[in-house]
Design a protein around this motif. Sequence first.
Motif, PDB file in Angstrom:
ATOM      1  N   ALA A   1      -7.762  -5.989   1.019  1.00 30.81           N
ATOM      2  CA  ALA A   1      -6.768  -5.615   2.033  1.00 30.81           C
ATOM      3  C   ALA A   1      -6.120  -4.271   1.686  1.00 30.81           C
ATOM      4  CB  ALA A   1      -5.693  -6.692   2.133  1.00 30.81           C
ATOM      5  N   LEU A   2      -5.943  -4.010   0.398  1.00 26.24           N
ATOM      6  CA  LEU A   2      -5.218  -2.802  -0.007  1.00 26.24           C
ATOM      7  C   LEU A   2      -6.123  -1.566  -0.129  1.00 26.24           C
ATOM      8  CD1 LEU A   2      -3.030  -4.508  -2.759  1.00 26.24           C
ATOM      9  CD2 LEU A   2      -2.176  -3.510  -0.616  1.00 26.24           C
ATOM     10  N   ALA A   3      -7.312  -1.756  -0.688  1.00 24.18           N
ATOM     11  CA  ALA A   3      -8.167  -0.596  -0.992  1.00 24.18           C
ATOM     12  C   ALA A   3      -8.466   0.271   0.246  1.00 24.18           C
ATOM     13  CB  ALA A   3      -9.456  -1.069  -1.663  1.00 24.18           C
ATOM     14  N   PRO A   4      -8.824  -0.314   1.388  1.00 20.71           N
ATOM     15  CA  PRO A   4      -9.115   0.555   2.548  1.00 20.71           C
ATOM     16  C   PRO A   4      -7.899   1.357   3.014  1.00 20.71           C
ATOM     17  CG  PRO A   4      -9.877  -1.683   2.932  1.00 20.71           C
ATOM     18  CD  PRO A   4      -9.044  -1.723   1.697  1.00 20.71           C
ATOM     19  N   ARG A   5      -6.713   0.753   2.877  1.00 22.78           N
ATOM     20  CA  ARG A   5      -5.489   1.477   3.290  1.00 22.78           C
ATOM     21  C   ARG A   5      -5.271   2.694   2.393  1.00 22.78           C
ATOM     22  NH1 ARG A   5      -3.726  -4.036   4.719  1.00 22.78           N
ATOM     23  NH2 ARG A   5      -3.027  -3.914   6.872  1.00 22.78           N
ATOM     24  N   ILE A   6      -5.494   2.509   1.093  1.00 21.53           N
ATOM     25  CA  ILE A   6      -5.304   3.618   0.152  1.00 21.53           C
ATOM     26  C   ILE A   6      -6.376   4.677   0.406  1.00 21.53           C
ATOM     27  CG2 ILE A   6      -5.212   4.244  -2.312  1.00 21.53           C
ATOM     28  CD1 ILE A   6      -2.856   2.474  -1.264  1.00 21.53           C
TER      29      ILE A   6
ATOM     30  N   GLN B   1       9.546   2.014 -15.811  1.00 25.35           N
ATOM     31  CA  GLN B   1      10.065   1.296 -14.636  1.00 25.35           C
ATOM     32  C   GLN B   1      10.238   2.335 -13.540  1.00 25.35           C
ATOM     33  OE1 GLN B   1      10.335  -1.917 -14.699  1.00 25.35           O
ATOM     34  NE2 GLN B   1      10.381  -2.353 -16.903  1.00 25.35           N
ATOM     35  N   MET B   2       9.663   2.096 -12.406  1.00 23.26           N
ATOM     36  CA  MET B   2       9.740   3.103 -11.336  1.00 23.26           C
ATOM     37  C   MET B   2      10.459   2.522 -10.116  1.00 23.26           C
ATOM     38  SD  MET B   2       6.568   5.237  -9.822  1.00 23.26           S
ATOM     39  CE  MET B   2       6.668   5.798  -8.163  1.00 23.26           C
ATOM     40  N   THR B   3      11.325   3.338  -9.563  1.00 28.57           N
ATOM     41  CA  THR B   3      12.012   2.914  -8.346  1.00 28.57           C
ATOM     42  C   THR B   3      11.280   3.546  -7.170  1.00 28.57           C
ATOM     43  OG1 THR B   3      13.958   3.321  -9.669  1.00 28.57           O
ATOM     44  CG2 THR B   3      14.349   2.674  -7.405  1.00 28.57           C
ATOM     45  N   VAL B   4      10.991   2.751  -6.188  1.00 29.24           N
ATOM     46  CA  VAL B   4      10.306   3.313  -5.024  1.00 29.24           C
ATOM     47  C   VAL B   4      11.158   3.063  -3.782  1.00 29.24           C
ATOM     48  CG1 VAL B   4       7.913   3.135  -5.832  1.00 29.24           C
ATOM     49  CG2 VAL B   4       8.999   1.178  -4.756  1.00 29.24           C
ATOM     50  N   GLU B   5      10.960   3.942  -2.834  1.00 32.25           N
ATOM     51  CA  GLU B   5      11.723   3.776  -1.592  1.00 32.25           C
ATOM     52  C   GLU B   5      10.868   3.005  -0.608  1.00 32.25           C
ATOM     53  OE1 GLU B   5      12.910   7.648  -0.297  1.00 32.25           O
ATOM     54  OE2 GLU B   5      13.707   8.022  -2.313  1.00 32.25           O
ATOM     55  N   ILE B   6      11.308   1.794  -0.313  1.00 34.40           N
ATOM     56  CA  ILE B   6      10.573   1.023   0.691  1.00 34.40           C
ATOM     57  C   ILE B   6      11.551   0.318   1.604  1.00 34.40           C
ATOM     58  CG2 ILE B   6       8.294   0.522  -0.328  1.00 34.40           C
ATOM     59  CD1 ILE B   6       9.631  -2.059  -1.429  1.00 34.40           C
ATOM     60  N   SER B   7      11.142   0.189   2.831  1.00 38.75           N
ATOM     61  CA  SER B   7      11.996  -0.519   3.775  1.00 38.75           C
ATOM     62  C   SER B   7      11.751  -2.015   3.622  1.00 38.75           C
ATOM     63  CB  SER B   7      11.660  -0.076   5.185  1.00 38.75           C
ATOM     64  OG  SER B   7      10.262  -0.100   5.316  1.00 38.75           O
TER      65      SER B   7
ATOM     66  N   SER C   1       0.843  -1.210   0.000  1.00 37.33           N
ATOM     67  CA  SER C   1       0.000   0.000   0.000  1.00 37.33           C
ATOM     68  C   SER C   1       0.874   1.255   0.000  1.00 37.33           C
ATOM     69  CB  SER C   1      -1.010   0.000   1.145  1.00 37.33           C
ATOM     70  OG  SER C   1      -0.403  -0.304   2.330  1.00 37.33           O
ATOM     71  N   LYS C   2       2.080   1.162   0.560  1.00 36.46           N
ATOM     72  CA  LYS C   2       2.996   2.319   0.495  1.00 36.46           C
ATOM     73  C   LYS C   2       3.384   2.601  -0.955  1.00 36.46           C
ATOM     74  CE  LYS C   2       5.108   2.306   5.004  1.00 36.46           C
ATOM     75  NZ  LYS C   2       6.066   1.573   5.807  1.00 36.46           N
ATOM     76  N   ILE C   3       3.667   1.526  -1.695  1.00 41.63           N
ATOM     77  CA  ILE C   3       4.045   1.705  -3.107  1.00 41.63           C
ATOM     78  C   ILE C   3       2.878   2.287  -3.899  1.00 41.63           C
ATOM     79  CG2 ILE C   3       4.726   0.512  -5.228  1.00 41.63           C
ATOM     80  CD1 ILE C   3       6.038  -1.586  -3.406  1.00 41.63           C
ATOM     81  N   ILE C   4       1.706   1.716  -3.678  1.00 43.26           N
ATOM     82  CA  ILE C   4       0.529   2.187  -4.431  1.00 43.26           C
ATOM     83  C   ILE C   4       0.291   3.671  -4.119  1.00 43.26           C
ATOM     84  CG2 ILE C   4      -1.957   1.846  -4.828  1.00 43.26           C
ATOM     85  CD1 ILE C   4      -1.455  -1.136  -3.983  1.00 43.26           C
ATOM     86  N   SER C   5       0.454   4.055  -2.845  1.00 44.44           N
ATOM     87  CA  SER C   5       0.270   5.466  -2.472  1.00 44.44           C
ATOM     88  C   SER C   5       1.270   6.355  -3.201  1.00 44.44           C
ATOM     89  CB  SER C   5       0.489   5.679  -0.976  1.00 44.44           C
ATOM     90  OG  SER C   5      -0.368   4.890  -0.264  1.00 44.44           O
ATOM     91  N   GLN C   6       2.530   5.902  -3.225  1.00 42.93           N
ATOM     92  CA  GLN C   6       3.559   6.718  -3.903  1.00 42.93           C
ATOM     93  C   GLN C   6       3.219   6.903  -5.381  1.00 42.93           C
ATOM     94  OE1 GLN C   6       7.710   5.560  -3.306  1.00 42.93           O
ATOM     95  NE2 GLN C   6       7.287   4.969  -1.206  1.00 42.93           N
ATOM     96  N   VAL C   7       2.786   5.810  -6.015  1.00 41.51           N
ATOM     97  CA  VAL C   7       2.460   5.882  -7.441  1.00 41.51           C
ATOM     98  C   VAL C   7       1.217   6.743  -7.645  1.00 41.51           C
ATOM     99  CG1 VAL C   7       1.843   4.533  -9.488  1.00 41.51           C
ATOM    100  CG2 VAL C   7       3.585   3.675  -7.926  1.00 41.51           C
ATOM    101  N   ALA C   8       0.230   6.567  -6.792  1.00 41.36           N
ATOM    102  CA  ALA C   8      -1.016   7.352  -6.922  1.00 41.36           C
ATOM    103  C   ALA C   8      -0.705   8.843  -6.797  1.00 41.36           C
ATOM    104  CB  ALA C   8      -2.018   6.915  -5.863  1.00 41.36           C
ATOM    105  N   GLN C   9       0.200   9.174  -5.871  1.00 37.02           N
ATOM    106  CA  GLN C   9       0.584  10.581  -5.707  1.00 37.02           C
ATOM    107  C   GLN C   9       1.301  11.090  -6.955  1.00 37.02           C
ATOM    108  OE1 GLN C   9       2.323  10.302  -1.902  1.00 37.02           O
ATOM    109  NE2 GLN C   9       0.962  11.840  -1.013  1.00 37.02           N
ATOM    110  N   LYS C  10       2.218  10.258  -7.453  1.00 35.85           N
ATOM    111  CA  LYS C  10       3.023  10.660  -8.620  1.00 35.85           C
ATOM    112  C   LYS C  10       2.140  10.945  -9.835  1.00 35.85           C
ATOM    113  CE  LYS C  10       6.116   8.356 -11.824  1.00 35.85           C
ATOM    114  NZ  LYS C  10       7.216   9.112 -12.327  1.00 35.85           N
ATOM    115  N   VAL C  11       1.128  10.085 -10.055  1.00 30.65           N
ATOM    116  CA  VAL C  11       0.301  10.277 -11.261  1.00 30.65           C
ATOM    117  C   VAL C  11      -0.926  11.135 -10.971  1.00 30.65           C
ATOM    118  CG1 VAL C  11       1.046   8.086 -12.278  1.00 30.65           C
ATOM    119  CG2 VAL C  11      -1.074   8.150 -10.974  1.00 30.65           C
ATOM    120  N   ALA C  12      -1.012  11.642  -9.733  1.00 29.77           N
ATOM    121  CA  ALA C  12      -2.169  12.451  -9.296  1.00 29.77           C
ATOM    122  C   ALA C  12      -3.485  11.723  -9.591  1.00 29.77           C
ATOM    123  CB  ALA C  12      -2.154  13.824  -9.962  1.00 29.77           C
TER     124      ALA C  12
END
Length: 319
Positions: free
Chosen positions: A101-106, A172-178, A76-87
């Motif tokens: 599991a993912l939709a409510p977090r987003i 190809q997108m690089t995301v920062e995740i722990s 969900s962190k990745i999806i959030s980052q991508v959603a922000q990037k593409v507005a």
Amino acid sequence: MILIYTQNWDGKFKKLSYELASYGSALAKQMNTEAVALSIGEVADEELKTLGKYGISKVISVKNNNLDVLDNMLFSKIISQVAQKVAAKVCIFAHNNDGKALAPRIAAKFKAALVSDVTKLPKSTEPFVISKKVFTGKAFADVKINSEAKVLTLSQNSYGLVENMVDISIEQMTVEISKSNINIIDKSKISGRVILNDAEIVVSGGRGMKSGDNWSPIEELADILGAGTACSRPVSDEGWRPHGEHVGQTGKIIAPNLYFALGISGAIQHLGGVSNSKYIVAINTDKDAPIFEAADYGIVGDVHKILPELISEVKKLKK
Ligand SMILES: Cc1cc2nc3c(=O)[nH]c(=O)nc-3n(C[C@H](O)[C@H](O)[C@H](O)COP(=O)(O)OP(=O)(O)OC[C@H]3O[C@@H](n4cnc5c(N)ncnc54)[C@H](O)[C@@H]3O)c2cc1C
């Protein structure tokens, strides 16, 4: 922008992701915007490009060594980052275990309204009014979304596949995740029979099968068709079949292309888990059994006599 979250199985998309692509691109057209697909994990470019057949002109692919563990917090962190990037104004998920599991977090992250189990495009987009399933699919409710950001989960096998070939670009997108906080101690892959959640065809038995000892024709038909096996809840409660096979409101929710309901009455709690199947075939001695209302094809008769005949006919066709 509309963002659709695709899912892959060992690097391959299934119908579910193409249905999301079809729906997302049609919604984008309706909202006068564009749809972007997000793919997380190791999916080859050739496979990513297949989304173009269903109207997706851009796919963002995220590959990362920390993503080999299914961790919804991380995803969900990745999806959030991508959603922000593409507005993204609308994020769309499948209405399955992962999507739920993912939709409510987003939705929580973007303070977006979440409408689950939608089956059609919105009735209007300004205001945004969309219909969703309620009461395990027995009824529909029209829901108006007031928030700017919106999250939807799409009921499987509801919208269908709509081909609309377009040129597709891959980013190809690089995301920062722990690293994931989940440590997998042991992994064992189910081998042999098709995994129920992934199965395109499911052969399922109910109490009409009379005993767990009568399951070999169900398994035989499943083997010939490359299908998964399932059962009603009383069957697993009786210990005739493992609990992992129980489908319905309190069991697995599946959406195969073809579902065989053999000696199953078709109680609402059972249908709640299988009503998204594209075609339902029922065999039941009782012509008034509720399963016949849900079934596309039905045979009134004794499953113990009909099933062997069905198997021999299918064998002839497979030759
Ligand atoms: C809160 C709650 C949650 C529930 N969740 C689930 C769930 O997730 N999944 C689920 O399945 N159930 C669930 N149930 C149970 C559900 O209500 C039904 O009792 C159950 O689905 C019935 O299972 P069945 O159709 O196998 O058995 P039955 O209702 O006993 O039906 C057997 C059917 O087989 C037919 N039959 C008998 N002999 C033959 C024969 N020789 N050939 C062909 N047909 C034959 C009969 O005509 C009958 O229609 C739930 C119930 C509750 C209260």
